[in-house]
Design a protein around this motif. Structure first.
Motif, PDB file in Angstrom:
ATOM      1  N   SER A 102       5.351 109.644  89.557  1.00 28.51           N
ATOM      2  CA  SER A 102       6.131 109.142  90.695  1.00 28.51           C
ATOM      3  C   SER A 102       5.281 109.066  91.952  1.00 28.51           C
ATOM      4  O   SER A 102       4.247 109.722  92.067  1.00 28.51           O
ATOM      5  CB  SER A 102       7.339 110.051  90.948  1.00 28.51           C
ATOM      6  OG  SER A 102       6.920 111.323  91.415  1.00 28.51           O
ATOM      7  N   LYS A 129       4.738  98.809  91.155  1.00 20.99           N
ATOM      8  CA  LYS A 129       5.756  97.763  91.241  1.00 20.99           C
ATOM      9  C   LYS A 129       6.443  97.738  92.598  1.00 20.99           C
ATOM     10  O   LYS A 129       7.226  96.839  92.893  1.00 20.99           O
ATOM     11  CB  LYS A 129       6.803  97.955  90.134  1.00 20.99           C
ATOM     12  CG  LYS A 129       7.556  99.280  90.168  1.00 20.99           C
ATOM     13  CD  LYS A 129       8.536  99.369  89.010  1.00 20.99           C
ATOM     14  CE  LYS A 129       9.146 100.759  88.866  1.00 20.99           C
ATOM     15  NZ  LYS A 129       8.126 101.767  88.460  1.00 20.99           N
ATOM     16  N   GLU A 130       6.161  98.725  93.431  1.00 19.90           N
ATOM     17  CA  GLU A 130       6.811  98.790  94.740  1.00 19.90           C
ATOM     18  C   GLU A 130       5.941  98.217  95.862  1.00 19.90           C
ATOM     19  O   GLU A 130       6.091  98.559  97.036  1.00 19.90           O
ATOM     20  CB  GLU A 130       7.241 100.228  95.017  1.00 19.90           C
ATOM     21  CG  GLU A 130       8.408 100.611  94.104  1.00 19.90           C
ATOM     22  CD  GLU A 130       8.831 102.058  94.189  1.00 19.90           C
ATOM     23  OE1 GLU A 130       8.084 102.868  94.747  1.00 19.90           O
ATOM     24  OE2 GLU A 130       9.920 102.362  93.680  1.00 19.90           O
ATOM     25  N   HIS A 172       8.655 111.076  95.909  1.00 18.49           N
ATOM     26  CA  HIS A 172       9.963 111.447  95.369  1.00 18.49           C
ATOM     27  C   HIS A 172      10.197 112.928  95.667  1.00 18.49           C
ATOM     28  O   HIS A 172      10.628 113.687  94.803  1.00 18.49           O
ATOM     29  CB  HIS A 172      10.018 111.186  93.866  1.00 18.49           C
ATOM     30  CG  HIS A 172       9.928 109.745  93.486  1.00 18.49           C
ATOM     31  ND1 HIS A 172      10.015 109.317  92.179  1.00 18.49           N
ATOM     32  CD2 HIS A 172       9.760 108.622  94.227  1.00 18.49           C
ATOM     33  CE1 HIS A 172       9.901 107.994  92.128  1.00 18.49           C
ATOM     34  NE2 HIS A 172       9.749 107.559  93.361  1.00 18.49           N
ATOM     35  N   PHE A 224      20.882 102.590  97.924  1.00 20.58           N
ATOM     36  CA  PHE A 224      20.230 102.693  96.625  1.00 20.58           C
ATOM     37  C   PHE A 224      19.787 101.317  96.132  1.00 20.58           C
ATOM     38  O   PHE A 224      20.528 100.339  96.213  1.00 20.58           O
ATOM     39  CB  PHE A 224      21.175 103.311  95.596  1.00 20.58           C
ATOM     40  CG  PHE A 224      20.610 103.297  94.196  1.00 20.58           C
ATOM     41  CD1 PHE A 224      19.611 104.190  93.839  1.00 20.58           C
ATOM     42  CD2 PHE A 224      21.054 102.376  93.266  1.00 20.58           C
ATOM     43  CE1 PHE A 224      19.062 104.164  92.566  1.00 20.58           C
ATOM     44  CE2 PHE A 224      20.517 102.345  91.985  1.00 20.58           C
ATOM     45  CZ  PHE A 224      19.518 103.254  91.640  1.00 20.58           C
ATOM     46  N   PHE A 225      18.570 101.251  95.630  1.00 19.12           N
ATOM     47  CA  PHE A 225      18.037 100.061  94.973  1.00 19.12           C
ATOM     48  C   PHE A 225      17.442 100.489  93.640  1.00 19.12           C
ATOM     49  O   PHE A 225      16.953 101.615  93.502  1.00 19.12           O
ATOM     50  CB  PHE A 225      16.919  99.416  95.801  1.00 19.12           C
ATOM     51  CG  PHE A 225      17.357  98.841  97.111  1.00 19.12           C
ATOM     52  CD1 PHE A 225      17.823  97.526  97.187  1.00 19.12           C
ATOM     53  CD2 PHE A 225      17.284  99.595  98.276  1.00 19.12           C
ATOM     54  CE1 PHE A 225      18.207  96.990  98.402  1.00 19.12           C
ATOM     55  CE2 PHE A 225      17.665  99.064  99.492  1.00 19.12           C
ATOM     56  CZ  PHE A 225      18.132  97.760  99.562  1.00 19.12           C
ATOM     57  N   LEU A 226      17.430  99.597  92.675  1.00 18.00           N
ATOM     58  CA  LEU A 226      16.701  99.869  91.441  1.00 18.00           C
ATOM     59  C   LEU A 226      15.215  99.988  91.760  1.00 18.00           C
ATOM     60  O   LEU A 226      14.708  99.266  92.622  1.00 18.00           O
ATOM     61  CB  LEU A 226      16.924  98.743  90.431  1.00 18.00           C
ATOM     62  CG  LEU A 226      18.317  98.632  89.806  1.00 18.00           C
ATOM     63  CD1 LEU A 226      18.378  97.402  88.906  1.00 18.00           C
ATOM     64  CD2 LEU A 226      18.665  99.887  89.021  1.00 18.00           C
ATOM     65  N   PRO A 227      14.498 100.897  91.114  1.00 19.74           N
ATOM     66  CA  PRO A 227      13.057 101.006  91.348  1.00 19.74           C
ATOM     67  C   PRO A 227      12.364  99.655  91.159  1.00 19.74           C
ATOM     68  O   PRO A 227      12.608  98.954  90.172  1.00 19.74           O
ATOM     69  CB  PRO A 227      12.610 102.016  90.293  1.00 19.74           C
ATOM     70  CG  PRO A 227      13.820 102.877  90.080  1.00 19.74           C
ATOM     71  CD  PRO A 227      14.991 101.933  90.177  1.00 19.74           C
ATOM     72  N   ASP A 265      12.853  97.042  92.952  1.00 18.03           N
ATOM     73  CA  ASP A 265      13.675  95.945  93.470  1.00 18.03           C
ATOM     74  C   ASP A 265      13.067  95.430  94.777  1.00 18.03           C
ATOM     75  O   ASP A 265      12.803  96.199  95.707  1.00 18.03           O
ATOM     76  CB  ASP A 265      15.094  96.463  93.707  1.00 18.03           C
ATOM     77  CG  ASP A 265      16.083  95.360  94.061  1.00 18.03           C
ATOM     78  OD1 ASP A 265      15.670  94.308  94.579  1.00 18.03           O
ATOM     79  OD2 ASP A 265      17.297  95.577  93.840  1.00 18.03           O
ATOM     80  N   ASN A 271      18.858 108.449  96.987  1.00 23.26           N
ATOM     81  CA  ASN A 271      18.683 108.883  95.607  1.00 23.26           C
ATOM     82  C   ASN A 271      17.301 108.545  95.051  1.00 23.26           C
ATOM     83  O   ASN A 271      17.114 108.464  93.840  1.00 23.26           O
ATOM     84  CB  ASN A 271      19.753 108.267  94.685  1.00 23.26           C
ATOM     85  CG  ASN A 271      21.157 108.582  95.132  1.00 23.26           C
ATOM     86  OD1 ASN A 271      21.650 108.002  96.098  1.00 23.26           O
ATOM     87  ND2 ASN A 271      21.821 109.488  94.438  1.00 23.26           N
ATOM     88  N   HIS A 272      16.320 108.402  95.930  1.00 26.39           N
ATOM     89  CA  HIS A 272      15.001 107.934  95.488  1.00 26.39           C
ATOM     90  C   HIS A 272      13.871 108.659  96.204  1.00 26.39           C
ATOM     91  O   HIS A 272      13.080 109.346  95.562  1.00 26.39           O
ATOM     92  CB  HIS A 272      14.920 106.419  95.725  1.00 26.39           C
ATOM     93  CG  HIS A 272      13.698 105.767  95.187  1.00 26.39           C
ATOM     94  ND1 HIS A 272      13.634 104.418  94.912  1.00 26.39           N
ATOM     95  CD2 HIS A 272      12.462 106.240  94.896  1.00 26.39           C
ATOM     96  CE1 HIS A 272      12.427 104.100  94.466  1.00 26.39           C
ATOM     97  NE2 HIS A 272      11.696 105.198  94.447  1.00 26.39           N
TER      98      HIS A 272
END
Length: 214
Positions: free
Chosen positions: A28, A74-75, A96, A134-137, A139, A160-161
């Motif tokens: 992470s 990916k971020e 995280h 919240f976003f999907l990892p 995204d 939540n991330h």
């Protein structure tokens, strides 16, 4: 040592320190640095911050084309949003970290200013920290949300991330995100016991003394 070589070493040194102290775990978290020519160095996707190889750090063009090294996190859209909207940003760190994530899940937190005003250093290093939904990892909406802040915040907390912090350089971003995590820890430790936070007058004094964008 060249600027790029030094930046690669700094990324690995800081990442390992954070991993070793439990600020992020497994594979992470991610880090980026903007070089003086506009290119970006970014930690690779799926990599552990405790075991990075300087030679395998991803090299990106200023418009985020992959130039060399392993495939980037990916971020990337999250990182590029800070570089594009906050002039002078030289480094971005995303973790995280446990206490920050826990704070992001509490229903009573103020989304416009997540951290309670417990210490002057949180104000000095972070200003106000915005809570994003919240976003999907991975995204791209995360980057869009940061862009929507129009450069007004150097730090955000993804619900939540985890936290993401931009600084004038990598070291400044690292120090700031650690301050965020420690303040989140203090907030949880003192939750429900009515701690004496800084008064409005004390907050104004810190903001004036250190020219904080508040």
């Amino acid at each position: 040592m060249s600027e790029e070589a030094r930046a690669r070493e700094d990324i690995c040194r800081i990442a390992k320190s954070m991993f070793d102290r439990g600020l992020t775990c497994g594979a992470s978290g991610n880090i980026s640095v903007r070089l003086s020519d506009g290119r970006l160095l970014v930690t690779p996707t799926g990599s552990s911050m405790g075991f990075l190889d300087p030679a395998r750090i991803s090299l990106m063009s200023g418009d985020c084309r992959h130039l060399g090294g392993d495939a980037p996190t990916k971020e990337i859209p999250l990182h590029s949003a800070f570089y594009d909207t906050r002039a002078g940003t030289g480094g971005v760190v995303h973790l995280h970290s446990t206490h920050s994530v826990a704070l992001s899940m509490l229903p009573e937190v103020d989304p416009d200013n997540v951290l309670p005003t417990l210490t002057p250093y949180a104000l000095m290093r972070l200003g106000k920290v915005q809570l994003l939904p919240f976003f999907l990892p991975g995204d791209e909406g995360m980057g869009a949300a940061v862009r929507g802040l129009a450069g007004k915040r150097s730090a955000v907390l993804l619900a939540n991330h985890g936290p993401v912090v931009a600084g004038k350089d990598l070291w400044a971003a690292a120090y700031a995100i650690e301050e965020l995590e420690e303040t989140a820890k203090l907030a949880l430790l003192t939750r429900g016991v009515n701690p004496r936070a800084l008064s409005e007058e004390q907050v104004r004094a810190v903001v004036r003394a250190f020219d904080i964008d508040w």
